[in-house]
Design a protein around this motif. Structure first.
Motif, PDB file in Angstrom:
ATOM      1  N   THR A 298      -0.744  -1.009 -14.592  1.00  0.00           N
ATOM      2  CA  THR A 298      -1.023  -1.192 -13.179  1.00  0.00           C
ATOM      3  C   THR A 298      -0.799  -2.647 -12.781  1.00  0.00           C
ATOM      4  OG1 THR A 298      -2.598   0.604 -13.268  1.00  0.00           O
ATOM      5  CG2 THR A 298      -2.780  -0.888 -11.412  1.00  0.00           C
ATOM      6  N   ARG A 299      -1.172  -3.553 -13.681  1.00  0.00           N
ATOM      7  CA  ARG A 299      -0.941  -4.968 -13.370  1.00  0.00           C
ATOM      8  C   ARG A 299       0.548  -5.252 -13.231  1.00  0.00           C
ATOM      9  NH1 ARG A 299      -3.310  -9.975 -13.826  1.00  0.00           N
ATOM     10  NH2 ARG A 299      -5.285  -9.088 -14.463  1.00  0.00           N
ATOM     11  N   ILE A 300       1.338  -4.675 -14.140  1.00  0.00           N
ATOM     12  CA  ILE A 300       2.795  -4.884 -14.035  1.00  0.00           C
ATOM     13  C   ILE A 300       3.315  -4.301 -12.739  1.00  0.00           C
ATOM     14  CG2 ILE A 300       5.024  -4.219 -15.057  1.00  0.00           C
ATOM     15  CD1 ILE A 300       3.518  -4.440 -17.805  1.00  0.00           C
ATOM     16  N   PHE A 301       2.808  -3.124 -12.387  1.00  0.00           N
ATOM     17  CA  PHE A 301       3.238  -2.518 -11.121  1.00  0.00           C
ATOM     18  C   PHE A 301       2.881  -3.411  -9.943  1.00  0.00           C
ATOM     19  CE2 PHE A 301       1.704  -0.127  -7.418  1.00  0.00           C
ATOM     20  CZ  PHE A 301       2.932   0.262  -6.925  1.00  0.00           C
TER      21      PHE A 301
ATOM     22  N   ALA B 137       0.841  -1.201   0.000  1.00  0.00           N
ATOM     23  CA  ALA B 137       0.000   0.000   0.000  1.00  0.00           C
ATOM     24  C   ALA B 137       0.873   1.246   0.000  1.00  0.00           C
ATOM     25  CB  ALA B 137      -0.921  -0.019   1.223  1.00  0.00           C
ATOM     26  N   ARG B 138       1.962   1.189   0.751  1.00  0.00           N
ATOM     27  CA  ARG B 138       2.864   2.340   0.794  1.00  0.00           C
ATOM     28  C   ARG B 138       3.497   2.578  -0.586  1.00  0.00           C
ATOM     29  NH1 ARG B 138       5.549   0.478   5.473  1.00  0.00           N
ATOM     30  NH2 ARG B 138       4.121   1.210   7.088  1.00  0.00           N
ATOM     31  N   ARG B 139       3.909   1.480  -1.230  1.00  0.00           N
ATOM     32  CA  ARG B 139       4.503   1.602  -2.559  1.00  0.00           C
ATOM     33  C   ARG B 139       3.499   2.183  -3.551  1.00  0.00           C
ATOM     34  NH1 ARG B 139       8.115  -2.375  -4.337  1.00  0.00           N
ATOM     35  NH2 ARG B 139       7.724  -1.533  -6.410  1.00  0.00           N
ATOM     36  N   ALA B 140       2.269   1.686  -3.502  1.00  0.00           N
ATOM     37  CA  ALA B 140       1.251   2.161  -4.447  1.00  0.00           C
ATOM     38  C   ALA B 140       0.991   3.647  -4.237  1.00  0.00           C
ATOM     39  CB  ALA B 140      -0.043   1.375  -4.247  1.00  0.00           C
ATOM     40  N   ARG B 141       1.005   4.042  -3.001  1.00  0.00           N
ATOM     41  CA  ARG B 141       0.794   5.439  -2.657  1.00  0.00           C
ATOM     42  C   ARG B 141       1.951   6.274  -3.230  1.00  0.00           C
ATOM     43  NH1 ARG B 141      -3.668   8.117  -1.030  1.00  0.00           N
ATOM     44  NH2 ARG B 141      -2.988  10.015  -0.007  1.00  0.00           N
ATOM     45  N   ALA B 142       3.166   5.768  -3.030  1.00  0.00           N
ATOM     46  CA  ALA B 142       4.345   6.502  -3.514  1.00  0.00           C
ATOM     47  C   ALA B 142       4.339   6.568  -5.036  1.00  0.00           C
ATOM     48  CB  ALA B 142       5.617   5.815  -3.021  1.00  0.00           C
ATOM     49  N   GLU B 143       3.766   5.545  -5.672  1.00  0.00           N
ATOM     50  CA  GLU B 143       3.702   5.497  -7.129  1.00  0.00           C
ATOM     51  C   GLU B 143       2.712   6.520  -7.671  1.00  0.00           C
ATOM     52  OE1 GLU B 143       5.302   3.333 -10.486  1.00  0.00           O
ATOM     53  OE2 GLU B 143       5.834   3.505  -8.382  1.00  0.00           O
ATOM     54  N   GLY B 144       1.914   7.093  -6.804  1.00  0.00           N
ATOM     55  CA  GLY B 144       0.981   8.122  -7.261  1.00  0.00           C
ATOM     56  C   GLY B 144      -0.462   7.674  -7.301  1.00  0.00           C
TER      57      GLY B 144
ATOM     58  N   ARG C 261      -4.229   7.451 -12.557  1.00  0.00           N
ATOM     59  CA  ARG C 261      -3.032   6.778 -13.049  1.00  0.00           C
ATOM     60  C   ARG C 261      -3.299   5.338 -13.476  1.00  0.00           C
ATOM     61  NH1 ARG C 261       2.117   8.151 -12.489  1.00  0.00           N
ATOM     62  NH2 ARG C 261       2.590   5.967 -12.140  1.00  0.00           N
ATOM     63  N   PHE C 262      -4.570   4.906 -13.370  1.00  0.00           N
ATOM     64  CA  PHE C 262      -4.869   3.495 -13.656  1.00  0.00           C
ATOM     65  C   PHE C 262      -4.764   3.195 -15.142  1.00  0.00           C
ATOM     66  CE2 PHE C 262      -7.593  -0.135 -14.497  1.00  0.00           C
ATOM     67  CZ  PHE C 262      -7.216  -1.011 -13.500  1.00  0.00           C
ATOM     68  N   GLU C 263      -3.973   2.187 -15.472  1.00  0.00           N
ATOM     69  CA  GLU C 263      -3.829   1.661 -16.834  1.00  0.00           C
ATOM     70  C   GLU C 263      -3.857   0.162 -16.676  1.00  0.00           C
ATOM     71  OE1 GLU C 263      -3.444   2.583 -19.933  1.00  0.00           O
ATOM     72  OE2 GLU C 263      -3.691   4.732 -19.520  1.00  0.00           O
ATOM     73  N   PRO C 264      -4.819  -0.557 -17.234  1.00  0.00           N
ATOM     74  CA  PRO C 264      -4.933  -1.988 -16.921  1.00  0.00           C
ATOM     75  C   PRO C 264      -3.604  -2.734 -17.011  1.00  0.00           C
ATOM     76  CG  PRO C 264      -6.744  -1.299 -18.315  1.00  0.00           C
ATOM     77  CD  PRO C 264      -5.851  -0.106 -18.176  1.00  0.00           C
TER      78      PRO C 264
END
Lengths: 174, 454
Positions: A157-160, A20-27, A151-154
């Protein structure tokens, strides 16, 4: 976009916290975390702010207490005065116990129903229930990135999400 | 760690192995366990006694309180004894749950759920007795303030009206607190249930709970607030029960020690009842891993501490009577010690003061069978205490010409036995219909324990 989002599944709470922290940092801003028991600090990461339940409880308590006192005062002094040995009609110390009970009752009702209202419950249908492995009896922790996030791109985002080391990733349909 | 990616259209793998062992163990008691002959036998007994309760109540309402042994000096007897006894049992559940939550006593997690259930059921039963003893119970709603064609309002200065509000608030708050704790566990039952009916019922009760992090945040705030509100309420409810006695000028009741004494007594009997339920619960349903000997030991220690306060109160009552130099107070005290009800007084001392001293010994506190016996003796003693307090104060009042004895009738016993059966029935249904131990709190505790390991 018909999808609700992409949901990554983790095997432990610590992994979900890091993800969750990483996703937040990713924007990512529209993220949700689902856990079978409360995980400390998670709500703050996914964007939870201090909630207003204490305020609700205060208001409920004040309303209950003031309402209870006013009811007693009105009925005992104005509407149905009984002269009992010349004692004062507005015998406030005797009104305190009922006032106290109603204060507590008002605050408790406000806290409970405030919790339901702020959480949007009861809500029997929700897209995350469509996820096949979403089951609160399992020791599994879920991070859902909403499709409506800017920022969602199917694919991206999956790769992330895959870089976060999940057990599984599923698309959540509406 | 290998990353697997699956799409929603592939069938989910059977992942029973990922189900939390705690959730499986506790929810299987509700969802999967077959009905055992022992449980069915207990249910049959409880149902039979509940039927006795129902018959006794119907006969009472149809005939009047003349079917009881109550008479003119002894206007309160089994009815109010039962009421105070049950409401006292209803104090400990919320106290265990709320006070131990606020003081971060993690051992509470194993026992709070069934203790809360015990509270709710005991308060419901307790609330019946003041209504039944009214003589015309169908007018009980006159206690509530509502605009009516008689232009009457409740007498707010009466402790009996305070009591009405105290019980009502306490019952509502206890149900909210209990239900709120159940919501996440009901969601687990919903997700574990395989039968359609169970899925629908638990699904509806779980209100669509899905465990979102922000939901948990609001949930925990509200839960702690309810706990913080419940603790003063516990104290106020039983103080107000006590004030219903001490506001009158009857010797033996008219004492300022009553509110704190009643609270200590309530916690004493409530913790004893928690033991009476915990011991069979954990052995019948194999929950010894969750309700451990350490838990029983802790409950026993609290019981002992409350018992010492109760013993002290008995001493102070006697001291105060003589210190007051009031003729009537002294007579009532002597009458308790050596009058016709002296056997009640001395049995009470045996049950509530002498027997609990065994709890000083660690070996006794770690022996579940001994604890069960001691806790039942305490429950009995606390019932005798309320009977003693009520009847000995009334049966010889200020006017010797009206002195009389109280003898219970078969209907007095029927209502007492019936209320026990009804309580048993509710508890038996509870353990098979709802999770008897809080699953989400146990799982959180376990996760934190695992994290704590290096």
């Amino acid at each position: 976009m018909n999808d609700y989002g992409l949901m990554a599944e983790f095997g432990e709470a610590g992994a979900l916290l890091r993800a969750a922290r990483r996703a937040r940092a990713e924007g990512y801003r529209q993220i949700e975390a689902y856990t079978p028991f409360p995980v400390e600090g998670l709500a703050e990461i996914v964007g939870g702010r201090r909630n207003r339940i204490p305020l609700f409880a205060l208001a409920g308590g004040l309303l209950g207490g003031a309402g209870g006192y006013l009811l007693q005062w009105y009925t005992a002094v104005i509407d149905y005065p009984i002269n009992s040995g010349g004692r004062p009609l507005h015998s406030w110390p005797a009104f305190i116990p009922t006032t106290f009970e109603l204060t507590v009752l008002g605050a408790a009702l406000a806290a409970f129903f405030g919790m339901l209202v702020l959480n949007g419950l009861p809500r029997f249908y929700h897209p995350v229930f469509n996820a096949p492995r979403f089951d609160l009896s399992r020791d599994r922790f879920f991070l859902c990135v909403r499709a409506e996030d800017d920022r969602f791109e199917p694919a991206a985002t999956r790769i992330f999400l895959e870089t976060l080391g999940p057990v599984d990733i599923v698309e959540v349909a509406h | 760690m290998s990353v697997t990616t699956r799409y929603t259209d592939t069938p989910p793998a059977p992942d029973e192995d990922q189900v939390s062992p705690i959730a499986r163990k506790i929810s299987d008691i509700v969802l999967a366990r077959p009905l055992s002959p022992g449980w069915l036998a207990a249910l049959a007994l409880a149902l039979a006694l509940t039927l006795v309760f129902a018959v006794a109540i119907v006969y009472l309402i149809a005939t009047g309180i003349g079917i009881w042994g109550n008479n003119v000096p002894v206007v309160w007897a089994f009815d109010i004894t039962n009421y105070v006894w049950w409401i006292a049992i209803g104090m400990a559940g919320t106290f265990i749950s709320a006070a131990l939550l606020l003081t971060r006593q993690v051992w509470r997690t194993s026992i709070n759920r069934f203790a809360e259930a015990m509270t709710v059921f005991a308060v419901i039963i307790a609330g019946l007795f003041p209504i039944l003893h009214l003589g015309r119970p169908w007018f009980f709603y006159w206690l509530a303030p509502y605009p009516n064609i008689m232009s009457l309002w409740p007498q707010w200065r009466s402790p009996l009206v305070w009591d009405f509000w105290a019980i009502l608030s306490y019952l509502i708050l206890s149900i909210l607190f209990w239900y709120m704790g159940l919501i996440p566990d009901l969601a687990v039952l919903r997700d574990r249930a395989r039968r359609r009916a169970a899925q629908i019922i638990y699904g509806l009760l779980a209100l669509g709970w899905r465990g979102e992090a922000r939901h948990w945040q609001c949930y925990e705030t509200a839960y702690r607030l309810l706990a913080g509100l419940a603790v003063p309420l516990v104290f106020s409810v039983h103080s107000e029960v006590a004030l219903a006695f001490s506001a009158g000028n009857t010797p033996g009741w008219h004492s300022t020690i009553f509110p704190p004494f009643f609270i200590a007594a309530a916690l004493f009997s409530g913790f004893a009842m928690a033991l009476t339920i915990a011991v069979p619960l954990r052995s019948v349903f194999g929950l010894k891993a969750y309700i451990t000997d350490q838990h029983l030991d802790n409950i026993a220690k609290v019981t002992l501490a409350c018992g010492l306060v109760v013993a002290y109160s008995y001493l102070v009552e006697i001291f105060n009577a003589f210190y007051s130099a009031d003729h009537y107070d002294i007579y009532t005290t002597l009458n308790r010690l050596q009058g016709p009800y002296a056997w009640v007084y001395w049995s009470m001392l045996l049950c509530n003061v002498a027997v609990p001293q065994a709890l000083w010994f660690g070996r006794v506190r770690r022996n579940a069978a001994a604890l069960l016996i001691i806790s039942i003796i305490i429950n009995l003693g606390m019932w005798l205490e309320r009977f003693m307090l009520i009847v000995t104060s009334l049966h010889r009042d200020f006017l010797p010409s009206s002195w009389d004895m109280f003898y219970p009738t078969v209907w007095d016993w029927a209502i007492l036995a019936g209320s026990l059966g009804f309580f048993g029935l509710l508890m038996l249904l509870f353990v098979r219909a709802l999770p008897a131990i809080s699953m989400f709190e146990m799982r959180k505790l376990e996760a934190e324990r695992e994290e704590g390991k290096p």
